[in-house]
Design an enzyme around this catalytic site. Structure first.
Site, short mmCIF file in Angstrom:
data_model
loop_
_atom_site.label_atom_id
_atom_site.label_comp_id
_atom_site.label_asym_id
_atom_site.label_seq_id
_atom_site.Cartn_x
_atom_site.Cartn_y
_atom_site.Cartn_z
N ASP A 1 31.17 8.13 -25.16
CA ASP A 1 30.75 7.98 -26.55
C ASP A 1 31.44 6.84 -27.27
O ASP A 1 31.48 6.81 -28.50
CB ASP A 1 31.01 9.29 -27.30
CG ASP A 1 32.48 9.71 -27.25
OD1 ASP A 1 33.09 9.60 -26.17
OD2 ASP A 1 33.02 10.15 -28.28
N ARG B 1 25.04 -2.90 -22.67
CA ARG B 1 25.45 -1.50 -22.89
C ARG B 1 24.46 -0.55 -22.23
O ARG B 1 24.84 0.47 -21.65
CB ARG B 1 25.56 -1.21 -24.40
CG ARG B 1 26.64 -2.02 -25.11
CD ARG B 1 26.88 -1.50 -26.52
NE ARG B 1 25.71 -1.63 -27.38
CZ ARG B 1 25.42 -2.68 -28.13
NH1 ARG B 1 26.22 -3.75 -28.10
NH2 ARG B 1 24.35 -2.70 -28.91
N LYS C 1 30.88 16.11 -31.05
CA LYS C 1 32.29 15.76 -30.90
C LYS C 1 32.77 15.04 -32.16
O LYS C 1 32.07 14.19 -32.70
CB LYS C 1 32.48 14.89 -29.67
CG LYS C 1 33.91 14.40 -29.47
CD LYS C 1 33.96 12.89 -29.62
CE LYS C 1 35.39 12.40 -29.40
NZ LYS C 1 35.46 11.11 -28.77
N GLU D 1 38.63 18.35 -31.87
CA GLU D 1 39.58 17.42 -31.25
C GLU D 1 40.59 16.85 -32.26
O GLU D 1 40.41 15.77 -32.81
CB GLU D 1 38.82 16.26 -30.59
CG GLU D 1 39.72 15.25 -29.89
CD GLU D 1 38.96 14.09 -29.28
OE1 GLU D 1 39.61 13.20 -28.72
OE2 GLU D 1 37.72 14.06 -29.37
N GLU E 1 43.55 15.04 -31.99
CA GLU E 1 44.33 14.37 -30.94
C GLU E 1 45.73 14.01 -31.44
O GLU E 1 45.88 13.28 -32.42
CB GLU E 1 43.62 13.10 -30.48
CG GLU E 1 44.40 12.34 -29.41
CD GLU E 1 43.69 11.09 -28.91
OE1 GLU E 1 44.32 10.34 -28.15
OE2 GLU E 1 42.54 10.86 -29.29
N LYS F 1 39.20 20.09 -27.49
CA LYS F 1 39.54 18.88 -26.75
C LYS F 1 40.94 18.43 -27.18
O LYS F 1 41.11 17.47 -27.94
CB LYS F 1 38.52 17.77 -26.98
CG LYS F 1 38.75 16.54 -26.10
CD LYS F 1 37.62 15.55 -26.16
CE LYS F 1 37.91 14.35 -25.27
NZ LYS F 1 36.81 13.37 -25.23
N SER G 1 37.69 16.37 -20.38
CA SER G 1 36.69 15.58 -21.10
C SER G 1 37.26 14.17 -21.16
O SER G 1 37.81 13.74 -22.17
CB SER G 1 36.46 16.15 -22.51
OG SER G 1 35.54 15.33 -23.22
N TYR H 1 37.87 4.65 -30.87
CA TYR H 1 36.65 4.75 -30.08
C TYR H 1 35.60 3.81 -30.65
O TYR H 1 34.75 4.15 -31.33
CB TYR H 1 36.15 6.21 -30.08
CG TYR H 1 36.92 7.07 -29.13
CD1 TYR H 1 36.48 7.27 -27.83
CD2 TYR H 1 38.09 7.67 -29.52
CE1 TYR H 1 37.20 8.08 -26.95
CE2 TYR H 1 38.82 8.46 -28.64
CZ TYR H 1 38.36 8.66 -27.38
OH TYR H 1 39.08 9.45 -26.51
#
Length: 386
Positions: A61, A83, A173, A213, A215, A255, A324, A386
């Site tokens: 992603d 891509r 997500k 998530e 993180e 996650k 993941s 990301y």
């Protein structure tokens, strides 16, 4: 002789209110009624399918900008066609569904066709891989914090998740982050936890299983005990706010980061130690109702991420402890592919090798003796986005 005067009651205990005629006082069961949404059964089934034995998630992603960095590393220009070629390579890998049960897509990929005319979603569904979608809008500076970030994207999320469901996505997500070198501040912790809870509730209302998530970034020179301390704090707040928002725990996936020392720490820990600390975190903070713990790799090498996952699954726990991974599944693929059409098959074989290794680790049966030297190369990037 008794006085004719009417005696007044002298009872001084607590008075019980009497329901008015025509109205029935709510029962305790009614007051404690738990939420029941139209997608509850589907959410539970989707979460359980993704968290099935020997399976994990392929995180593909990356935003177009971040995907461009990946392509640039192999000398490819960041165009839609480039891509498309790379994401098609991933989605059409034969046999991938044997080890991968879900794939997180960027919005472009969710609506994208392959060069043969099928959709990326169709290619995943053919192999029994559940399509997912990144729904956050990225990190931005958090005012009045210690140079920390907050994750934007709640505005319009209900409308977007409803459209993603129509397009074939079945889970979502949202990534928010906590920085240990920044403190972290209470402001950042609360914002991260509450934002994740609101996202989870909105996603479930649209039929998407939310991957939660928060993180804990690897950035820093802190030891593993400091990581555990902060991870416990953010997970405590996250589950508190999810409960407040009536998120159904049987219909979510987590996650988390593995509990490791900071990337710049002088002391590295063995997989057995990482497993002990990470499972300690889970036991202290995560309800057994949650079906799957899908760990992110967070910049660990492909080998390190697989070894740590394997060590966790050699110890008893009530969850599906799995993966993941993004970089820890794709690093070898990119280097093998190099953007050359003639390398597509061998690159897909490299993806299968990594997926199989992590599938074995999910069962606690991984053997690292066949790994190459390249698998040990770290993929850590400071301040990764990301």
């Amino acid at each position: 002789m008794m006085s004719s005067t009417t005696l007044k009651p002298t009872f001084t205990g607590p008075r019980v209110p009497v329901a008015k005629a025509g109205r029935v006082a709510p029962s305790r069961a009614a007051i404690l009624r738990v939420r029941a949404g139209p997608y509850d059964e589907e959410l539970i089934a989707t979460a359980q399918k993704i968290a099935s034995p020997g399976h994990g998630i392929l995180a593909m992603d990356e935003s177009n900008a971040t995907c461009g960095k990946r392509l640039d590393s192999i000398g490819m220009e960041n165009t839609e066609a480039s891509r498309q070629a790379y994401r098609e390579l991933l989605c059409t890998t034969p046999g991938l569904g044997e080890y991968i049960s879900g794939a997180i897509l960027f919005e472009e990929t969710l609506y994208q066709n392959t060069t043969t005319g099928s959709t990326m979603v169709d290619e995943l569904n053919k192999q029994g891989i559940v399509p997912g979608i990144k729904v956050d809008k990225g990190l931005v500076p958090l005012p009045n914090s210690n140079n920390e970030s907050w994750c934007q994207g709640l505005d319009g999320l209900a409308q977007r998740t409803a459209e993603y469901y129509k397009q074939g996505a079945r889970f979502a997500k949202w990534r928010s982050v906590i920085s240990i070198p920044s403190g972290p501040s209470n402001l950042a912790l609360q914002d991260c936890a509450y934002g994740l809870a609101r996202y989870a509730a909105i996603s479930q209302a649209s039929g998407l299983v939310p991957i939660v998530e928060p993180e804990v970034l690897l950035d820093g020179d802190h030891d593993i005990d400091r990581t555990l301390e902060i991870a416990q704090e953010i997970w405590a707040q996250t589950f508190k706010y999810m409960a407040d928002n009536k998120v159904m725990f049987e219909g979510i996936l987590l996650k988390p980061s593995m509990v490791t020392p900071g990337a710049d720490s002088s002391k590295r820990e063995k997989p057995e130690v990482v497993a002990d600390y990470t499972l300690k975190l889970l036991r202290r903070r995560v309800p057994p109702a949650v079906p799957g713990i899908m760990f992110l790799s967070g910049g660990q090498s492909e080998l390190e991420a697989t070894l740590n996952l394997n060590a966790m699954n050699q110890k008893p726990n009530p969850w599906h402890v799995s993966f993941s991974y993004a970089r820890a599944l794709q690093n070898s693929v990119l280097k093998t592919w190099k953007g050359q059409p003639e390398n597509k098959q061998v690159a897909q074989e490299a993806l299968l090798k990594r997926a199989k290794a992590n599938s074995q680790a999910q069962r606690g049966q991984y053997d690292p003796s066949t790994e190459s030297k390249e698998a040990g190369e770290r993929t850590f990037e400071k301040g990764y986005v990301y």
